[in-house]
Every structure is written in structure tokens, then in C-alpha cells.
Design an enzyme around this catalytic site. Sequence first.
Site, PDB file in Angstrom:
ATOM      1  N   LYS A   1       0.839  -1.212   0.000  1.00  0.00           N
ATOM      2  CA  LYS A   1       0.000   0.000   0.000  1.00  0.00           C
ATOM      3  C   LYS A   1       0.871   1.258   0.000  1.00  0.00           C
ATOM      4  O   LYS A   1       0.641   2.176  -0.772  1.00  0.00           O
ATOM      5  CB  LYS A   1      -0.892  -0.008   1.256  1.00  0.00           C
ATOM      6  CG  LYS A   1      -1.526   1.333   1.569  1.00  0.00           C
ATOM      7  CD  LYS A   1      -2.411   1.289   2.798  1.00  0.00           C
ATOM      8  CE  LYS A   1      -1.714   1.466   4.117  1.00  0.00           C
ATOM      9  NZ  LYS A   1      -1.408   2.853   4.518  1.00  0.00           N
ATOM     10  N   ASN A   2       1.870   1.282   0.883  1.00  0.00           N
ATOM     11  CA  ASN A   2       2.616   2.527   1.070  1.00  0.00           C
ATOM     12  C   ASN A   2       3.636   2.805  -0.023  1.00  0.00           C
ATOM     13  O   ASN A   2       4.283   3.847  -0.007  1.00  0.00           O
ATOM     14  CB  ASN A   2       3.272   2.556   2.458  1.00  0.00           C
ATOM     15  CG  ASN A   2       2.216   2.759   3.536  1.00  0.00           C
ATOM     16  OD1 ASN A   2       1.053   3.047   3.238  1.00  0.00           O
ATOM     17  ND2 ASN A   2       2.609   2.589   4.783  1.00  0.00           N
TER      18      ASN A   2
ATOM     19  N   ARG B   1      -4.976  10.738   4.308  1.00  0.00           N
ATOM     20  CA  ARG B   1      -3.943  11.777   4.400  1.00  0.00           C
ATOM     21  C   ARG B   1      -2.912  11.668   3.280  1.00  0.00           C
ATOM     22  O   ARG B   1      -2.315  12.657   2.873  1.00  0.00           O
ATOM     23  CB  ARG B   1      -3.189  11.657   5.731  1.00  0.00           C
ATOM     24  CG  ARG B   1      -4.028  11.829   6.946  1.00  0.00           C
ATOM     25  CD  ARG B   1      -3.151  11.856   8.174  1.00  0.00           C
ATOM     26  NE  ARG B   1      -2.536  13.162   8.352  1.00  0.00           N
ATOM     27  CZ  ARG B   1      -1.361  13.517   7.908  1.00  0.00           C
ATOM     28  NH1 ARG B   1      -0.604  12.675   7.250  1.00  0.00           N
ATOM     29  NH2 ARG B   1      -0.887  14.721   8.117  1.00  0.00           N
TER      30      ARG B   1
ATOM     31  N   CYS C   1      -4.582  12.733  12.710  1.00  0.00           N
ATOM     32  CA  CYS C   1      -5.426  11.540  12.733  1.00  0.00           C
ATOM     33  C   CYS C   1      -5.240  10.865  14.076  1.00  0.00           C
ATOM     34  O   CYS C   1      -4.545  11.392  14.947  1.00  0.00           O
ATOM     35  CB  CYS C   1      -5.134  10.625  11.558  1.00  0.00           C
ATOM     36  SG  CYS C   1      -3.607   9.733  11.715  1.00  0.00           S
TER      37      CYS C   1
ATOM     38  N   ARG D   1       0.613  14.798  12.885  1.00  0.00           N
ATOM     39  CA  ARG D   1       1.060  14.587  11.508  1.00  0.00           C
ATOM     40  C   ARG D   1       1.106  15.854  10.644  1.00  0.00           C
ATOM     41  O   ARG D   1       0.391  15.970   9.646  1.00  0.00           O
ATOM     42  CB  ARG D   1       0.202  13.495  10.845  1.00  0.00           C
ATOM     43  CG  ARG D   1       0.179  12.232  11.685  1.00  0.00           C
ATOM     44  CD  ARG D   1      -0.512  11.093  11.018  1.00  0.00           C
ATOM     45  NE  ARG D   1       0.264  10.495   9.950  1.00  0.00           N
ATOM     46  CZ  ARG D   1      -0.120   9.430   9.266  1.00  0.00           C
ATOM     47  NH1 ARG D   1      -1.268   8.868   9.521  1.00  0.00           N
ATOM     48  NH2 ARG D   1       0.646   8.950   8.310  1.00  0.00           N
TER      49      ARG D   1
ATOM     50  N   ASP E   1       5.051   0.915  12.024  1.00  0.00           N
ATOM     51  CA  ASP E   1       3.876   0.191  11.516  1.00  0.00           C
ATOM     52  C   ASP E   1       3.812  -1.262  11.995  1.00  0.00           C
ATOM     53  O   ASP E   1       2.833  -1.964  11.703  1.00  0.00           O
ATOM     54  CB  ASP E   1       3.846   0.230   9.975  1.00  0.00           C
ATOM     55  CG  ASP E   1       3.518   1.616   9.450  1.00  0.00           C
ATOM     56  OD1 ASP E   1       3.030   2.445  10.221  1.00  0.00           O
ATOM     57  OD2 ASP E   1       3.757   1.863   8.245  1.00  0.00           O
TER      58      ASP E   1
ATOM     59  N   ILE F   1       7.915   7.564  16.783  1.00  0.00           N
ATOM     60  CA  ILE F   1       7.561   8.268  15.543  1.00  0.00           C
ATOM     61  C   ILE F   1       6.275   9.080  15.703  1.00  0.00           C
ATOM     62  O   ILE F   1       6.205  10.232  15.316  1.00  0.00           O
ATOM     63  CB  ILE F   1       7.405   7.279  14.355  1.00  0.00           C
ATOM     64  CG1 ILE F   1       8.665   6.418  14.204  1.00  0.00           C
ATOM     65  CG2 ILE F   1       7.069   8.022  13.056  1.00  0.00           C
ATOM     66  CD1 ILE F   1       9.879   7.122  13.678  1.00  0.00           C
TER      67      ILE F   1
ATOM     68  N   ARG G   1      -8.300  -0.691   5.040  1.00  0.00           N
ATOM     69  CA  ARG G   1      -7.434   0.270   4.347  1.00  0.00           C
ATOM     70  C   ARG G   1      -6.069  -0.322   4.054  1.00  0.00           C
ATOM     71  O   ARG G   1      -5.352   0.177   3.186  1.00  0.00           O
ATOM     72  CB  ARG G   1      -7.219   1.506   5.222  1.00  0.00           C
ATOM     73  CG  ARG G   1      -8.479   2.228   5.541  1.00  0.00           C
ATOM     74  CD  ARG G   1      -8.196   3.383   6.423  1.00  0.00           C
ATOM     75  NE  ARG G   1      -7.326   4.304   5.712  1.00  0.00           N
ATOM     76  CZ  ARG G   1      -7.137   5.561   6.076  1.00  0.00           C
ATOM     77  NH1 ARG G   1      -7.754   6.031   7.130  1.00  0.00           N
ATOM     78  NH2 ARG G   1      -6.346   6.339   5.399  1.00  0.00           N
TER      79      ARG G   1
HETATM   80  N1  EPU Z   1       6.549  15.004  10.243  1.00  0.00           N
HETATM   81  C1  EPU Z   1       6.735  16.342  10.490  1.00  0.00           C
HETATM   82  N2  EPU Z   1       6.598  17.228   9.443  1.00  0.00           N
HETATM   83  C2  EPU Z   1       6.309  16.820   8.180  1.00  0.00           C
HETATM   84  C3  EPU Z   1       6.137  15.430   7.938  1.00  0.00           C
HETATM   85  C4  EPU Z   1       6.263  14.551   8.989  1.00  0.00           C
HETATM   86  O1  EPU Z   1       6.997  16.745  11.623  1.00  0.00           O
HETATM   87  O2  EPU Z   1       6.213  17.664   7.289  1.00  0.00           O
HETATM   88  C5  EPU Z   1       6.679  14.033  11.354  1.00  0.00           C
HETATM   89  C6  EPU Z   1       5.374  13.273  11.630  1.00  0.00           C
HETATM   90  O3  EPU Z   1       4.493  13.991  12.451  1.00  0.00           O
HETATM   91  C7  EPU Z   1       5.901  12.012  12.285  1.00  0.00           C
HETATM   92  C8  EPU Z   1       7.233  11.786  11.580  1.00  0.00           C
HETATM   93  O4  EPU Z   1       7.579  13.018  10.966  1.00  0.00           O
HETATM   94  O5  EPU Z   1       6.122  12.244  13.646  1.00  0.00           O
HETATM   95  C9  EPU Z   1       7.207  10.704  10.514  1.00  0.00           C
HETATM   96  O6  EPU Z   1       6.112  10.913   9.639  1.00  0.00           O
HETATM   97  P1  EPU Z   1       6.175  10.536   8.101  1.00  0.00           P
HETATM   98  O7  EPU Z   1       6.048  11.773   7.300  1.00  0.00           O
HETATM   99  O8  EPU Z   1       7.360   9.669   7.863  1.00  0.00           O
HETATM  100  O9  EPU Z   1       4.853   9.680   7.933  1.00  0.00           O
HETATM  101  P2  EPU Z   1       3.894   9.619   6.672  1.00  0.00           P
HETATM  102  O10 EPU Z   1       4.666   9.797   5.428  1.00  0.00           O
HETATM  103  O11 EPU Z   1       2.728  10.500   6.916  1.00  0.00           O
HETATM  104  C10 EPU Z   1       4.171   7.071   6.209  1.00  0.00           C
HETATM  105  C11 EPU Z   1       3.253   5.883   6.132  1.00  0.00           C
HETATM  106  C12 EPU Z   1       2.773   5.528   7.524  1.00  0.00           C
HETATM  107  C13 EPU Z   1       3.994   5.217   8.386  1.00  0.00           C
HETATM  108  C14 EPU Z   1       4.947   6.411   8.394  1.00  0.00           C
HETATM  109  C15 EPU Z   1       6.235   6.159   9.146  1.00  0.00           C
HETATM  110  C16 EPU Z   1       2.274   6.105   3.965  1.00  0.00           C
HETATM  111  C17 EPU Z   1       1.078   6.376   3.137  1.00  0.00           C
HETATM  112  N3  EPU Z   1       2.127   6.184   5.280  1.00  0.00           N
HETATM  113  O12 EPU Z   1       3.383   8.121   6.744  1.00  0.00           O
HETATM  114  O13 EPU Z   1       1.981   4.364   7.397  1.00  0.00           O
HETATM  115  O14 EPU Z   1       3.593   4.931   9.712  1.00  0.00           O
HETATM  116  O15 EPU Z   1       5.291   6.763   7.039  1.00  0.00           O
HETATM  117  O16 EPU Z   1       6.917   5.073   8.637  1.00  0.00           O
HETATM  118  O17 EPU Z   1       3.332   5.782   3.433  1.00  0.00           O
HETATM  119  C18 EPU Z   1       0.285   2.855   7.974  1.00  0.00           C
HETATM  120  O18 EPU Z   1       0.488   2.265   6.896  1.00  0.00           O
HETATM  121  O19 EPU Z   1      -0.437   2.364   8.884  1.00  0.00           O
HETATM  122  C19 EPU Z   1       0.890   4.159   8.199  1.00  0.00           C
HETATM  123  C20 EPU Z   1       0.431   5.028   9.100  1.00  0.00           C
END
Ligand code: EPU
Length: 420
Positions: free
Chosen positions: A22-23, A93, A117, A122, A307, A329, A399
Site C-alpha cells: 500500500k505505502n 492523508r 489523525c 502529523r 507500523d 515516531i 485500508r
Molecule cells: N513530520 C513532520 N513534518 C512533516 C512530515 C512529517 O513533523 O512535514 C513528522 C510526523 O508527524 C511524524 C514523523 O515526521 O512524527 C514521521 O512521519 P512521516 O512523514 O514519515 O509519515 P507519513 O509519510 O505521513 C508514512 C506511512 C505511515 C507510516 C509512516 C512512518 C504512507 C502512506 N504512510 O506516513 O503508514 O507509519 O510513514 O513510517 O506511506 C500505515 O500504513 O499504517 C501508516 C500510518
Amino acid sequence: MDKLLIQGGARLDGEIRISGAKNSGLPILAATLLAEGPMHICNLPHLNDITTMLALLRCMGVDITIDEKMCVETNTEPMREFTAPYELVKTMRASILVLGPMLARFGEANVSFPGGCAIGSRPVDIHLRGLEAMGATVEVDQGYIRARCDGRLKGAHFFMDTVTVGGTENLVMAAALAEGRTVLENAAREPEVVDLCLCLEAMGAKISGIGTATLTIDGVETLKGCTYKVMPDRIETGTYLVAAAATGGRVKLKDTRADILESVILKLEEAGAEITCGDDWIALDMKGKRPKSVNLKTAPYPAFPTDMQAQFTAMNAIAEGVGTVTETIFENRLIQVHELNRMGANIALEGNTAMITGVKQLKAAPVMATDLRASASLVIAGLVAEGDTLVDRIYHIDRGYECIEEKLQLLGANIRRVPG
Ligand code: EPU
């Protein structure tokens, strides 16, 4: 609303196939916005989030065809609309991933601001600052991020002060069409980021340092369509491994990869599992034993993935000994603990750490899923609990886990979907 009914006690035993990730499917679908000419993406999982991303592309005018094997063909030729509307973004998101590619290709992008969320606030500040560093103007107006650039984005040197998967993905996609060189420092090294970069390369992007914390992207004027197969889902893989380990069972998971699951495999071995791997399969045998507790702390790849944290918390709940699980995280990702305690687990929460004293037996209870991976942990708990566990709000699980009840049934679990 459907629920999952699980009669605990069956030891998992059997073979299943792992779905596409998915990711990495989500950013790769967003990357199709960059292509002049049709893209063919295969091995996409049939999941609600993927359907939402397809709906998002379609509402922007992308022409999409899809076959029964979830092979998707996209064509951006008819695209006229550069808005990702609130109605879709609020349900997923990851819609923010269209921001970078849309801006880079069309000079304009309006994306509804994704809120927090269940697992945390996030923010997307790093996505936005990175695009500004590349010359975009970004403003937030009536709940929408409105980004613009005059001509092409400009290459930039950008340091990400937090490792962000989505931020890295958005910026790599934007940089692929920018003028000149972009260097992204402290980039995420997650396998899904690598998969996206490999797809971009197949489209003609020039990226070096793939899989490292420094990505160097030499922007090109156009990217072409290509055919790309999405990598296997490492979190689905890990979830079935943990489910088998918790039940004392054995599984063989096919069409997956062990090299992207090292931290998870090590923890399962520490818990007493015997693991063997081939090029595209992983087998786990617990030989009927109760797992031993493990300590773990989540961190960006290659460390232990957030995850997989909830699933290990559930396994620790019935393991021998005391295990501590620390989540670094997301600020609210130990929510499943309260539901597990309702099933007889002995878990104390202190800040971002759960101290889990394993009990011999969990007891079934009606429980409620709060997010995707928390739901997976409740299913694992249901598999080892005495009695019938009813898991509510399973739209979360749909999802991220393709055909979860069919796959678990194949492994011998007593699980079925019941209307709510
Ligand atoms: N963060 C910031 N600023 C930003 C972006 C992120 O402070 O501009 C912080 C977030 O708040 C968090 C950390 O950085 O504390 C990591 O967040 P990240 O951006 O890496 O997460 P994401 O890209 O929103 C993806 C996966 C998540 C997974 C995380 C971490 C997808 C669609 N989602 O989310 O997957 O937990 O990386 O590995 O790729 C799931 O599949 O259940 C899921 C939540």
C-alpha cells in the site's frame, strides 16, 4: 458497519501470498501525474486507500483503466483540474502526495490541508518548506494548500529536520522535473521510498543515492510513462509473521522479501521463532511454543518500523516475560493498549513506552479498532484469546490488509466478517 468475529485458539499453519505494498502503491500512483504518456502499474493491492487515490486522480481528470488483477493504466493527457478536494483528502492523508508532482508538472496545485489523525498530529510543514526551497509560493487558504511556481521548480539543497517518508516522496517527485540539481539531506530510507525512486528512474528521472539519507536528483524536462510492478508489502508480511508466532504456529509467506524486514525478523527470532527465507518467500515456525517477550523501540528505517509496533505489543501481551515497547515516531500510537487490557493483558503505559507483562491467556471481548495497525493488533489478540472476539470499526483494517479474513482462514484461523 461490518465487524470481524474471531474464535481464538487455532494455531496458524499454511501458506499465503503477500500483496503489493500500500505505502509504495500510493506514492507511485501519485507519480503517474508526472508522466507524459501512459503508465502501467501492477501488483497494486485492492484496498480502500488505493481506491481513494484512484478516485483522486480521476477527479483531477486523469484517465484510468483497471483490470481484474489491479493493473492500472493512467493517462494524464485529459487532466485539467489541479485540486485535491477536502472530501477525498479527509478520508486519506496520503492524498498530500499529489502536491509535489502536480506542482512540478503543471505549476499549480491545490490540496486540501490534511488534518491530524488518531495516531498523531502529523504536520506537513517539511513538505511545504521543501517546495518553497525549490521556488514555489505556498499559501494556506480556506483549508487548502495553494502552491504555485512560475515555469519549472528550481533545484535546491534541502535538509529535512525530521525523517519523513511522505515528505521525502513529495520532494523527490517535485525535484524530478525541477530545473537543475536538488539534494535532499536526512531523507527517509524506507523501502517504499526506494520503490518510488526506482519507478521514477524507469520514467526517466535521474536520481542518485537511492536507499541512502542523501538523495541527489538532477531534474529533467519531461518524464515518460513506463510499466512498473509495486514491491511486496513488508508490513502485511510482518503482520502475518507475528500472527503466526503469537499462535505458536507456522507460515510460509510467498511473493515477499526478507531483505526489507531485517529488524522485524531479528525480533521474531529473539521471541523464539525459527525463520528461513528464500529470494521471494519467508517461513516462520514457532513449533508450538509460547513466544518470549521482546523489547523494541520504533525509529526510521532500517530500525524497527512504527507500523509493526502494535502487532508486537499484542504478541508481547501473551509472551513469557516482560517486554517494553517504545514508540518514537507518532505521539499517540499506543492506543491499542487500552483495548488489549480489556482482553486481560497486563500493560502499563508511561509516556511513549508500554511495559508489557505477558499473561498466559487473553480473554475475548468486544473491541474497537482505532487505526490500521492497532486493528491488526486486535485481530492478533483475538486469534490467541479464549472465546469469541468481535472487532468493530474494521474499515480501518480494510485500508491496509487485502482479504484479511480470507488469508487468515487459509492459515486455519476461525475468523469471519459479520454485518454490524
Ligand atoms: N513530520 C513532520 N513534518 C512533516 C512530515 C512529517 O513533523 O512535514 C513528522 C510526523 O508527524 C511524524 C514523523 O515526521 O512524527 C514521521 O512521519 P512521516 O512523514 O514519515 O509519515 P507519513 O509519510 O505521513 C508514512 C506511512 C505511515 C507510516 C509512516 C512512518 C504512507 C502512506 N504512510 O506516513 O503508514 O507509519 O510513514 O513510517 O506511506 C500505515 O500504513 O499504517 C501508516 C500510518
